[in-house]
Scaffold this motif. Structure first.
Motif: not given
Length: 741
Positions: A611-617, A623-641
């Motif tokens: 759904s998001s072409p700005q994401l490349t990875q 974490d089961s002690l936390q209530s939400y998700l975090v992530g590592i993302v690779g971006i298409d710099v040009q589209k994101t900028r």
């Protein structure tokens, strides 16, 4: 095959319980008075010696060890047989409930805070229907269900060959509907309100349910869904609707008038159903032990949730486990007990403890509105004797207590000294603190104030499940509240909990030993480095409390239950020298958050990527002690900028390296980007969406061993590689919302 028996049979035949047997002399086994006395004398761990039990809670059965597996472990309370029920006379939920009706007819059963429409305020008290009143109502409601549905199906009025669906937050009508099903042997299925429409449609069509009982707040959702429900003919709104509202809904608003079978579709209020049942009393037809109680659909670790078929036999085994391990203080044995029904009733742990409460004459209270933020307010009025909470709520309690104490330096200093002393004593000795210092100083100066602030003045212990909780939080709360903390382990496939720790162990953090109604073993998982010889491996369970099939999914059933009846849980556990279980990992690539929801990370990642072409990875982490998700993302710099430049003009002049650095330094930039990619993924539920991210151009590389040559992320390696980043993201917190209780 392992022998099976009731708790009462165990007490009568096992010499270790001779002292308890003597207390039952003169009472006929199986009689109501016998069962009542047995309940009062539980838990079994008190007989003959509680200290000896603490030192040997789970036992390895001699001669059961095999290559690739640990020995079979059972509860030391019943090492030679598995428990199936409390007593042979109690074989179903209906049996248990009617036992309470006979023993405690005037006890409070279902309670709520009255609402005054004139002043638009909620009363500062709870009002209850007693067990006798509820028994009468459920027979009328059940009779109404059968009458209204079967007339449309052209079947005999007493036919109970259909499944009832329930879509609602917790309220007394939910439990009334469930009990009405029990009086007439009707199977039901509970739908989470958070389920998407596609999942609800799938479940109701798969179960071919002709009857949906729902909360008024779900009216729009139900009307939208109705044209897709092939077998639906009767809709029942739990709350009251006047004649004008019902006529308008039936005549003008329902989008279709007949279902795919040509049956007329009608909408009623639950009160109308009850009135119909009162006018047309159908003889009760309670279920038998092997009949299906409920079908509980998992929260969906894959695209399609699986329906766990739970029988009455599983239910009675689970209730027997709760009785066998639950201690009610002596001064409360004959008193009216109260319990807050807080977790969603679609959650199997809440279902299990609600059934236990109905089996013990306990008054069950409900929040005055479906908002967890009102829990403390309502707990103060209900004065519950015990509570069931998830780790997320308890960590909020911990943070709130610490924040409150920090407001006054003098108070903080005194409190810190008190709590340090209590924690030291707990870790040294275990057990409840019965010292005079605790009773006359700590309680009066500090503990009663903390309990009052959380509505827990009358609470004896807290049961927690659904996800892990840190030992540090357990120790702090046990000290600050001077209250027992019982951490459990369970699953939908075993009707809730199958292990629970003792309230005051000096080394908290485990889930306690396996249930007396279940046996377990560990399977080696060499690809993950777990060896059953070291008492670490995948937990497998078997026994009366464990399910036998997924609904209409023999293929999925065969994947998890082997020819000997062992169910593979997918949880990696360890067993300590005392016989207690700890959960340390998952076999498959999904995990739980602190609220208890399962996350299938690869599904989440694929939806973001699509759904998001700005994401490349993208790599999603929880974490089961936390209530939400975090992530590592690779971006298409040009589209994101380009996307961010409209709100942050300064990024338009940055080179790629500076832009990525700016993204990771600026919460505002990342928040804006997160809002965009989250908005692009409407098919993800709220708990599946990212709340914080670390950004890079090419974060995963074959050279770092975080990616395979075919460009697939190695999950285990990636988790280790970015461990410090994940810690930093959680320390920074959610960027997209203020976390609520």
């Amino acid at each position: 095959m392992t022998s099976q028996c009731s708790v009462s049979h165990l007490v009568e035949t096992d010499s270790r319980y001779e002292g308890l047997k003597q207390k039952l002399i003169g009472l006929e086994q199986g009689s109501d008075e016998y069962i009542k006395r047995l309940i009062f004398e539980c838990p079994l761990s008190l007989h003959p010696d509680f200290k000896a039990y603490l030192e040997r809670q789970g036992v390895a059965i001699e001669g059961t060890k095999r290559e690739g597996y640990s020995a079979v472990y059972r509860s030391s309370l019943s090492p030679n047989s598995l428990i199936t029920c409390l007593d042979e006379k109690l074989q179903t939920l209906y049996d248990h409930f009617m036992f309470s009706v006979r023993m405690w007819p005037k006890n409070e059963c279902l309670g709520k805070r009255p609402y005054d429409p004139a002043t638009k305020t909620w009363a500062e008290r709870y009002e209850f229907q007693n067990y006798e009143q509820v028994a009468k109502r459920i027979h009328n409601i059940g009779s109404g269900f059968l009458s209204l549905v079967n007339v449309k199906r052209g079947k005999r009025l007493g036919s109970n060959d259909f499944i009832v669906a329930i879509l609602s937050h917790n309220m007394e009508q939910w439990v009334l509907s469930d009990l009405a099903c029990q009086a007439y042997g009707l199977t039901n299925t509970a739908l989470y309100e958070s389920l998407g429409p596609e999942t609800s449609e799938y479940i109701m069509n798969l179960t071919e349910s002709p009857l949906l009982i729902f909360a008024k707040q779900n009216m729009y959702k139900v009307i939208e869904l109705l044209p897709k429900l092939k077998y639906m003919n009767t809709l029942v709104c739990m709350e009251e609707l006047d004649e004008k509202e019902l006529k308008l809904l039936n005549d003008s608003i329902l989008p279709i008038k007949v279902n795919s079978l040509g049956e007329k579709i009608s909408l009623f209020s639950l009160q109308q159903v009850e009135d119909a049942g009162r006018l047309n009393e159908i003889p009760i037809s309670p279920p038998k032990s092997d009949d299906v109680y409920t079908i509980s659909f998992t929260s969906g670790t894959t695209g399609i949730p699986k329906g766990v078929v739970t029988t009455q036999r599983q239910l009675t085994a689970g209730v027997a486990f709760v009785f066998a391990t639950s201690k009610i203080p002596k001064h409360k044995r004959a008193a009216q007990l109260r319990y807050m029904c807080f977790l969603p009733l679609a959650h199997i742990l809440q279902r299990m403890l609600t059934v236990y409460s109905l089996s013990r004459g306990i008054g069950i209270g409900f929040l005055h509105k479906p908002d967890p933020l009102v829990m403390v307010e309502d707990m103060r009025l209900l004065k519950a004797d015990f509570a069931t909470l998830v780790p997320r709520i308890l960590t909020r309690f911990e943070a709130g207590i610490k924040s409150s104490l920090e407001k006054s330096s003098l108070q903080n200093s005194v409190a810190t000294n008190f709590l340090d002393a209590k924690q030291h004593r707990l870790l040294e000795n275990g057990g409840p603190d019965k010292s005079l210092l605790n009773t006359y100083v700590f309680h009066r100066v500090l503990i009663e104030k903390i309990r009052d602030s959380l509505g827990m003045n009358n609470c004896d212990f807290i049961i927690m499940g659904s996800a892990p909780i840190s030992p540090e939080t357990l120790i702090f709360l046990r000290s600050a509240l001077d209250m027992g903390m019982r951490q459990g382990y369970g699953m939908t496939e075993a009707f809730g909990g199958i292990a629970v720790s003792e309230s005051y162990e000096k080394d908290p953090g485990t889930c306690g030993p396996i249930s007396s109604s279940v046996e377990c073993r560990l399977r080696s998982v060499p690809e993950m480095g777990y060896d059953a010889n070291d008492l670490k491996g995948e937990i497998q369970v078997r026994g009366a409390q464990v399910f036998q099939a997924y609904f209409k999914r023999p293929d999925e059933t065969a994947k998890v239950i082997d020819s000997e009846g062992w169910f593979s849980t997918g949880d990696i556990g360890s067993i300590d020298s005392v016989g207690r279980i700890s959960i340390i990992d998952r076999v498959k690539n999904f995990f739980k958050l602190s609220q208890g929801e399962y996350i299938a990370p690869e599904k989440v990642e694929s939806l973001y990527s699509a759904s998001s072409p700005q994401l490349t990875q993208i790599f999603v982490h929880g974490d089961s002690l936390q209530s939400y998700l975090v992530g590592i993302v690779g971006i298409d710099v040009q589209k994101t900028r380009r996307h961010l430049a409209s709100n942050f003009p300064e990024v338009g002049h940055m080179n790629d390296k500076r832009f990525v650095e700016a993204m990771n330094k600026s919460k505002d930039l990342r928040k804006c980007f997160l809002s965009m990619i989250n908005k692009n993924t409407p098919h993800l539920q709220g708990f599946e969406k990212l709340h914080n991210i670390y950004v890079d151009i090419d974060p995963f590389k074959v050279e770092d061993d975080t990616m395979t040559p075919t460009l697939k992320i190695k999950r285990l390696n990636a988790t280790k590689h970015f461990k410090s980043k994940f810690s930093e993201l959680y320390e920074e917190g959610s960027l997209i919302k203020v976390d609520k209780l």
